[in-house]
Design a protein around this motif. Structure first.
Motif, PDB file in Angstrom:
ATOM      1  N   LEU A 128     -43.662  40.847 -20.958  1.00  0.00           N
ATOM      2  CA  LEU A 128     -43.161  39.649 -20.118  1.00  0.00           C
ATOM      3  C   LEU A 128     -44.069  39.199 -19.123  1.00  0.00           C
ATOM      4  O   LEU A 128     -44.293  37.980 -18.597  1.00  0.00           O
ATOM      5  N   ASN A 129     -45.226  40.196 -18.630  1.00  0.00           N
ATOM      6  CA  ASN A 129     -46.128  39.746 -17.705  1.00  0.00           C
ATOM      7  C   ASN A 129     -47.567  39.686 -18.146  1.00  0.00           C
ATOM      8  O   ASN A 129     -48.546  39.067 -17.590  1.00  0.00           O
ATOM      9  N   GLY A 130     -47.772  40.135 -19.441  1.00  0.00           N
ATOM     10  CA  GLY A 130     -48.887  40.150 -20.048  1.00  0.00           C
ATOM     11  C   GLY A 130     -49.970  41.067 -19.757  1.00  0.00           C
ATOM     12  O   GLY A 130     -51.115  41.119 -19.966  1.00  0.00           O
ATOM     13  N   GLY A 131     -49.376  42.344 -19.000  1.00  0.00           N
ATOM     14  CA  GLY A 131     -50.282  43.171 -18.464  1.00  0.00           C
ATOM     15  C   GLY A 131     -49.768  43.560 -17.166  1.00  0.00           C
ATOM     16  O   GLY A 131     -48.707  43.146 -16.666  1.00  0.00           O
ATOM     17  N   GLY A 132     -50.576  44.502 -16.238  1.00  0.00           N
ATOM     18  CA  GLY A 132     -50.312  44.936 -15.056  1.00  0.00           C
ATOM     19  C   GLY A 132     -50.892  43.989 -13.828  1.00  0.00           C
ATOM     20  O   GLY A 132     -50.788  42.932 -13.773  1.00  0.00           O
ATOM     21  N   ALA A 133     -51.731  44.780 -13.235  1.00  0.00           N
ATOM     22  CA  ALA A 133     -52.624  44.311 -12.032  1.00  0.00           C
ATOM     23  C   ALA A 133     -53.609  43.279 -12.702  1.00  0.00           C
ATOM     24  O   ALA A 133     -53.870  42.408 -12.020  1.00  0.00           O
ATOM     25  N   PHE A 179     -37.334  41.344 -10.267  1.00  0.00           N
ATOM     26  CA  PHE A 179     -38.650  40.854 -10.230  1.00  0.00           C
ATOM     27  C   PHE A 179     -39.597  42.050 -10.765  1.00  0.00           C
ATOM     28  O   PHE A 179     -40.512  41.910 -11.859  1.00  0.00           O
ATOM     29  N   LEU A 180     -39.274  43.101 -10.171  1.00  0.00           N
ATOM     30  CA  LEU A 180     -39.995  44.411 -10.667  1.00  0.00           C
ATOM     31  C   LEU A 180     -39.943  44.596 -12.415  1.00  0.00           C
ATOM     32  O   LEU A 180     -40.735  45.158 -12.962  1.00  0.00           O
ATOM     33  N   ALA A 181     -38.653  44.381 -12.824  1.00  0.00           N
ATOM     34  CA  ALA A 181     -38.283  44.559 -14.221  1.00  0.00           C
ATOM     35  C   ALA A 181     -39.462  43.960 -15.218  1.00  0.00           C
ATOM     36  O   ALA A 181     -40.126  44.540 -16.074  1.00  0.00           O
ATOM     37  N   TRP A 182     -39.894  42.660 -14.862  1.00  0.00           N
ATOM     38  CA  TRP A 182     -40.635  41.939 -15.670  1.00  0.00           C
ATOM     39  C   TRP A 182     -42.040  41.991 -15.320  1.00  0.00           C
ATOM     40  O   TRP A 182     -42.921  41.909 -16.099  1.00  0.00           O
ATOM     41  N   LEU A 183     -42.421  42.507 -13.804  1.00  0.00           N
ATOM     42  CA  LEU A 183     -43.551  42.351 -13.564  1.00  0.00           C
ATOM     43  C   LEU A 183     -44.469  43.464 -14.102  1.00  0.00           C
ATOM     44  O   LEU A 183     -45.761  43.562 -14.305  1.00  0.00           O
ATOM     45  N   THR A 184     -43.808  44.706 -14.527  1.00  0.00           N
ATOM     46  CA  THR A 184     -44.273  45.990 -14.932  1.00  0.00           C
ATOM     47  C   THR A 184     -43.815  46.032 -16.384  1.00  0.00           C
ATOM     48  O   THR A 184     -44.188  47.237 -17.065  1.00  0.00           O
ATOM     49  N   ASP A 185     -43.558  44.695 -17.042  1.00  0.00           N
ATOM     50  CA  ASP A 185     -43.423  44.863 -18.566  1.00  0.00           C
ATOM     51  C   ASP A 185     -44.598  44.137 -19.283  1.00  0.00           C
ATOM     52  O   ASP A 185     -45.042  43.263 -18.886  1.00  0.00           O
ATOM     53  N   PRO A 186     -45.385  44.941 -20.050  1.00  0.00           N
ATOM     54  CA  PRO A 186     -46.761  44.560 -20.669  1.00  0.00           C
ATOM     55  C   PRO A 186     -46.469  43.033 -21.429  1.00  0.00           C
ATOM     56  O   PRO A 186     -47.522  42.265 -21.406  1.00  0.00           O
ATOM     57  N   HIS A 234     -42.524  16.750 -16.119  1.00  0.00           N
ATOM     58  CA  HIS A 234     -43.809  17.575 -15.352  1.00  0.00           C
ATOM     59  C   HIS A 234     -43.290  18.876 -14.942  1.00  0.00           C
ATOM     60  O   HIS A 234     -42.432  19.351 -14.699  1.00  0.00           O
ATOM     61  N   VAL A 235     -44.685  19.711 -15.060  1.00  0.00           N
ATOM     62  CA  VAL A 235     -44.111  21.337 -14.908  1.00  0.00           C
ATOM     63  C   VAL A 235     -45.126  22.133 -14.084  1.00  0.00           C
ATOM     64  O   VAL A 235     -46.303  21.813 -14.286  1.00  0.00           O
ATOM     65  N   MET A 236     -45.001  22.737 -13.356  1.00  0.00           N
ATOM     66  CA  MET A 236     -45.735  23.521 -12.474  1.00  0.00           C
ATOM     67  C   MET A 236     -45.312  25.232 -12.528  1.00  0.00           C
ATOM     68  O   MET A 236     -44.083  25.361 -12.299  1.00  0.00           O
ATOM     69  N   VAL A 237     -46.040  25.982 -13.096  1.00  0.00           N
ATOM     70  CA  VAL A 237     -45.717  27.205 -13.256  1.00  0.00           C
ATOM     71  C   VAL A 237     -46.587  28.153 -12.100  1.00  0.00           C
ATOM     72  O   VAL A 237     -47.583  27.701 -11.561  1.00  0.00           O
ATOM     73  N   GLU A 238     -45.842  29.226 -11.960  1.00  0.00           N
ATOM     74  CA  GLU A 238     -46.760  30.344 -11.156  1.00  0.00           C
ATOM     75  C   GLU A 238     -47.730  31.024 -11.867  1.00  0.00           C
ATOM     76  O   GLU A 238     -47.707  31.018 -13.067  1.00  0.00           O
ATOM     77  N   LYS A 239     -48.614  31.274 -11.140  1.00  0.00           N
ATOM     78  CA  LYS A 239     -49.855  32.106 -11.822  1.00  0.00           C
ATOM     79  C   LYS A 239     -49.665  33.239 -12.432  1.00  0.00           C
ATOM     80  O   LYS A 239     -48.656  34.022 -12.117  1.00  0.00           O
ATOM     81  N   PRO A 240     -50.317  33.729 -13.585  1.00  0.00           N
ATOM     82  CA  PRO A 240     -51.131  32.750 -14.384  1.00  0.00           C
ATOM     83  C   PRO A 240     -50.423  31.751 -15.562  1.00  0.00           C
ATOM     84  O   PRO A 240     -49.169  31.841 -15.532  1.00  0.00           O
ATOM     85  N   LEU A 241     -51.149  30.882 -16.041  1.00  0.00           N
ATOM     86  CA  LEU A 241     -50.474  29.724 -17.073  1.00  0.00           C
ATOM     87  C   LEU A 241     -49.624  30.472 -17.925  1.00  0.00           C
ATOM     88  O   LEU A 241     -48.446  29.951 -18.132  1.00  0.00           O
TER      89      LEU A 241
END
Length: 366
Positions: free
Chosen positions: A199-204, A190-197, A114-121
């Motif tokens: 790896l994060n699928g976008g920004g805010a 965290f910052l490296a992928w959070l601000t990567d379009p 079973h898997v639980m991911v952090e948001k979003p899916l």
């Protein structure tokens, strides 16, 4: 004349976490999401789950967290297949980048994990659909965790709305975000992928727009929006050069609409919700502060303010809930914020919002 009544509500809940003779064997995939601290510092006296393995190829990060949280480096594996084969977890919590969620499900689902991911899916509809197909084919639970799912105030808004406290929903305003990941000091990994379009699928829009899409889907019992319109801006180009850091998303339904304000440019962190019905309004101002206003005449209203206790276990944190779902102690409602049905629609809304912002057009979801 405005009447304000403050009520302090005490809910007698069970002890945080459930007890099991055999705890769920939990693997953790990734240490690069700062939310991983929720599991690494979780009370070890709780017996519902037991962390048995960690996947993190960045040895420097693993070493740093090992020293901070006290887990042995022997628990850390360089790749997911090695961890799954070695320790055979029943479930996995993913704390890697959003693009990597699909890889986690591809590895876990055929093994029945079973898997639980952090948001979003997921970062896209294509990823989300493949993940759902794998989960359904192999009979695993696939949950998505949002901090706002634990909030007593959001639960109170939902139950009050369904009880008809302010009549049918007409308008919803949801605001989420903070000063921005760099300004609040997230770690470099965290910052490296959070601000990567990619790896994060976008920004805010992705990072905080997902909260609003998730809550609105829950409030609307899974009704699909008719249209999505979004505007994105880059308010801090020096900090977020490759992604948006401010997004406004408008969702329309047959008899309602929602405005989602997702930003890395608020002066302070916030996660709040306003629901307007025909006869009044419901407010979740903070995790435990709830208000209800009843209209009286043209502009007057009466107001009740409730300070709520935390939700009872296992609804007060994600890992207890994950264990309870796996053990069949809890069956999620169809469009519960954690549910796969809800989060497939969340990803569809986010993808439509990105398209709308890029094309400067309203996108139909019919």
């Amino acid at each position: 004349m405005k009447k304000v009544i403050v009520i302090f509500v005490c809910v007698l809940g069970m002890q945080w976490g459930y007890s099991h003779e055999q705890p769920i064997r939990l693997g953790v995939v990734g240490l690069t999401h700062a939310h991983v601290g929720w599991i690494l510092e979780r009370d070890t006296s709780l017996t519902d789950i037991r962390m048995v393995g960690i996947v993190e190829p960045n040895q420097d990060l693993a070493q740093r967290y090992s020293e901070q949280f006290g887990f042995p480096l022997e628990m850390v594996y360089a790749d997911i297949d090695s961890m799954l084969d070695a320790v055979k977890p029943e479930a996995v919590a993913a704390f890697n980048d959003i693009y990597g969620h699909l890889e986690v499900v591809r590895a876990c689902a055929p093994r029945g994990v079973h898997v639980m991911v952090e948001k979003p899916l997921a970062v896209s509809n294509a990823h989300a659909k493949e993940m759902a197909q794998l989960a359904q084919k192999h009979g695993i639970h696939l949950l998505t965790n949002y901090e706002t799912s634990w909030y007593a105030s959001n639960e109170k808004v939902y139950r009050s709305l369904k009880a008809g406290a302010v009549g049918p929903v007409r308008k919803v305003v949801i605001r989420d975000g903070h000063k921005g990941p760099k300004k609040i000091g997230v770690n470099a990994e965290f910052l490296a992928w959070l601000t990567d379009p990619k790896l994060n699928g976008g920004g805010a829009l992705t990072d905080f727009g997902c909260y609003g899409a998730n809550l609105m889907t829950w409030l609307m019992d899974g009704e699909r929006p008719k249209s999505v319109t979004a505007i994105t801006q880059q308010m801090q180009p020096e900090n977020n050069p490759n992604v948006d850091d401010d997004a406004t998303i408008i969702l329309t339904y047959d008899t309602a609409n929602a405005t989602i304000q997702a930003s890395w440019d608020w002066p302070m962190g916030r996660k709040d919700l306003e629901v307007y019905g025909l006869t009044g309004a419901l407010y979740a101002d903070s995790p435990n502060r709830f208000r209800i206003r009843k209209a009286q005449g043209y502009s007057d209203y009466s107001e009740q303010v409730l300070d709520l206790e935390d939700r009872p276990a296992p609804w007060n944190e994600p890992f207890a809930l994950f264990a309870a779902v796996i053990r069949d102690e809890i069956t999620l409602e169809k469009y519960d914020p954690y549910s796969l049905e809800n989060n497939l629609l969340v990803v569809a809304i986010l993808e439509a919002a990105r398209t709308s912002a890029e094309t400067k057009r309203t996108v139909s979801l019919n």
